[in-house]
Design a protein around this motif. Structure first.
Motif, mmCIF file in Angstrom:
data_model
loop_
_atom_site.group_PDB
_atom_site.id
_atom_site.type_symbol
_atom_site.label_atom_id
_atom_site.label_comp_id
_atom_site.label_asym_id
_atom_site.label_seq_id
_atom_site.Cartn_x
_atom_site.Cartn_y
_atom_site.Cartn_z
ATOM 1 N N VAL A 19 0.809 -1.223 0.000
ATOM 2 C CA VAL A 19 0.000 0.000 0.000
ATOM 3 C C VAL A 19 0.840 1.270 0.000
ATOM 4 N N VAL A 20 1.905 1.322 0.751
ATOM 5 C CA VAL A 20 2.670 2.559 0.928
ATOM 6 C C VAL A 20 3.221 3.118 -0.380
ATOM 7 N N PRO A 21 3.869 2.341 -1.244
ATOM 8 C CA PRO A 21 4.381 2.946 -2.489
ATOM 9 C C PRO A 21 3.278 3.557 -3.350
ATOM 10 N N GLY A 22 2.134 2.902 -3.436
ATOM 11 C CA GLY A 22 1.021 3.449 -4.202
ATOM 12 C C GLY A 22 0.503 4.736 -3.610
ATOM 13 N N SER A 23 0.398 4.775 -2.306
ATOM 14 C CA SER A 23 -0.130 5.982 -1.675
ATOM 15 C C SER A 23 0.881 7.132 -1.773
ATOM 16 N N LEU A 24 2.166 6.828 -1.745
ATOM 17 C CA LEU A 24 3.162 7.888 -1.915
ATOM 18 C C LEU A 24 3.107 8.458 -3.327
ATOM 19 N N GLY A 25 2.898 7.596 -4.304
ATOM 20 C CA GLY A 25 2.767 8.051 -5.684
ATOM 21 C C GLY A 25 1.539 8.914 -5.864
ATOM 22 N N GLU A 26 0.434 8.503 -5.245
ATOM 23 C CA GLU A 26 -0.798 9.292 -5.325
ATOM 24 C C GLU A 26 -0.625 10.632 -4.637
ATOM 25 N N MET A 27 0.092 10.646 -3.510
ATOM 26 C CA MET A 27 0.319 11.895 -2.791
ATOM 27 C C MET A 27 1.167 12.839 -3.642
ATOM 28 N N TYR A 28 2.192 12.315 -4.295
ATOM 29 C CA TYR A 28 3.041 13.135 -5.167
ATOM 30 C C TYR A 28 2.211 13.714 -6.310
ATOM 31 N N THR A 29 1.395 12.866 -6.936
ATOM 32 C CA THR A 29 0.549 13.320 -8.041
ATOM 33 C C THR A 29 -0.421 14.382 -7.563
ATOM 34 N N SER A 30 -0.983 14.175 -6.395
ATOM 35 C CA SER A 30 -1.933 15.140 -5.842
ATOM 36 C C SER A 30 -1.246 16.474 -5.569
ATOM 37 N N LEU A 31 -0.055 16.434 -5.001
ATOM 38 C CA LEU A 31 0.683 17.676 -4.736
ATOM 39 C C LEU A 31 1.055 18.375 -6.032
ATOM 40 N N LEU A 32 1.401 17.603 -7.040
ATOM 41 C CA LEU A 32 1.727 18.177 -8.343
ATOM 42 C C LEU A 32 0.500 18.861 -8.940
ATOM 43 N N ASN A 33 -0.663 18.226 -8.821
ATOM 44 C CA ASN A 33 -1.903 18.832 -9.316
ATOM 45 C C ASN A 33 -2.221 20.128 -8.578
ATOM 46 N N VAL A 34 -1.997 20.154 -7.280
ATOM 47 C CA VAL A 34 -2.248 21.361 -6.493
ATOM 48 C C VAL A 34 -1.297 22.470 -6.927
ATOM 49 N N LYS A 35 -0.029 22.146 -7.136
ATOM 50 C CA LYS A 35 0.937 23.154 -7.590
ATOM 51 C C LYS A 35 0.542 23.716 -8.952
ATOM 52 N N GLN A 36 0.078 22.843 -9.846
ATOM 53 C CA GLN A 36 -0.349 23.302 -11.166
ATOM 54 C C GLN A 36 -1.577 24.203 -11.052
ATOM 55 N N ALA A 37 -2.513 23.833 -10.188
ATOM 56 C CA ALA A 37 -3.715 24.647 -10.002
ATOM 57 C C ALA A 37 -3.353 26.017 -9.433
ATOM 58 N N ILE A 38 -2.416 26.054 -8.500
ATOM 59 C CA ILE A 38 -1.968 27.332 -7.928
ATOM 60 C C ILE A 38 -1.312 28.181 -9.008
ATOM 61 N N SER A 39 -0.532 27.553 -9.863
ATOM 62 C CA SER A 39 0.124 28.279 -10.949
ATOM 63 C C SER A 39 -0.907 28.899 -11.890
ATOM 64 N N VAL A 40 -1.922 28.129 -12.251
ATOM 65 C CA VAL A 40 -2.972 28.640 -13.135
ATOM 66 C C VAL A 40 -3.723 29.782 -12.463
ATOM 67 N N GLU A 41 -4.040 29.621 -11.187
ATOM 68 C CA GLU A 41 -4.755 30.678 -10.469
ATOM 69 C C GLU A 41 -3.907 31.938 -10.383
ATOM 70 N N GLN A 42 -2.606 31.789 -10.205
ATOM 71 C CA GLN A 42 -1.726 32.954 -10.154
ATOM 72 C C GLN A 42 -1.734 33.693 -11.486
ATOM 73 N N LYS A 43 -1.715 32.948 -12.585
ATOM 74 C CA LYS A 43 -1.779 33.585 -13.903
ATOM 75 C C LYS A 43 -3.101 34.320 -14.089
#
Length: 64
Positions: A19-43
């Motif tokens: 379970v742990v490797p999958g959840s770490l990958g999902e957490m990374y993807t989720s954080l990446l999506n949040v960073k992208q959303a923040i970038s779009v909102e900043q623009k």
């Protein structure tokens, strides 16, 4: 009785390994999506600020 705790530890260890490797990958993807959303909102905020500045200048011209 001694075998039961070993089986419990083994099953929990296997579950954690599965379970742990999958959840770490999902957490990374989720954080990446949040960073992208923040970038779009900043623009969008920057574009809105530019639009407001242009409209303010236009209103100042109209007042004159």
């Amino acid at each position: 009785m001694m075998m039961y705790p070993t089986c419990v530890y083994l099953s929990w260890s296997l579950l954690a390994v599965a379970v742990v490797p999958g959840s770490l990958g999902e957490m990374y993807t989720s954080l990446l999506n949040v960073k992208q959303a923040i970038s779009v909102e900043q623009k969008l905020i920057d574009y809105l600020r530019t639009y407001i500045d242009h409209e303010f200048e236009r209103l100042q011209d109209i007042k004159r």
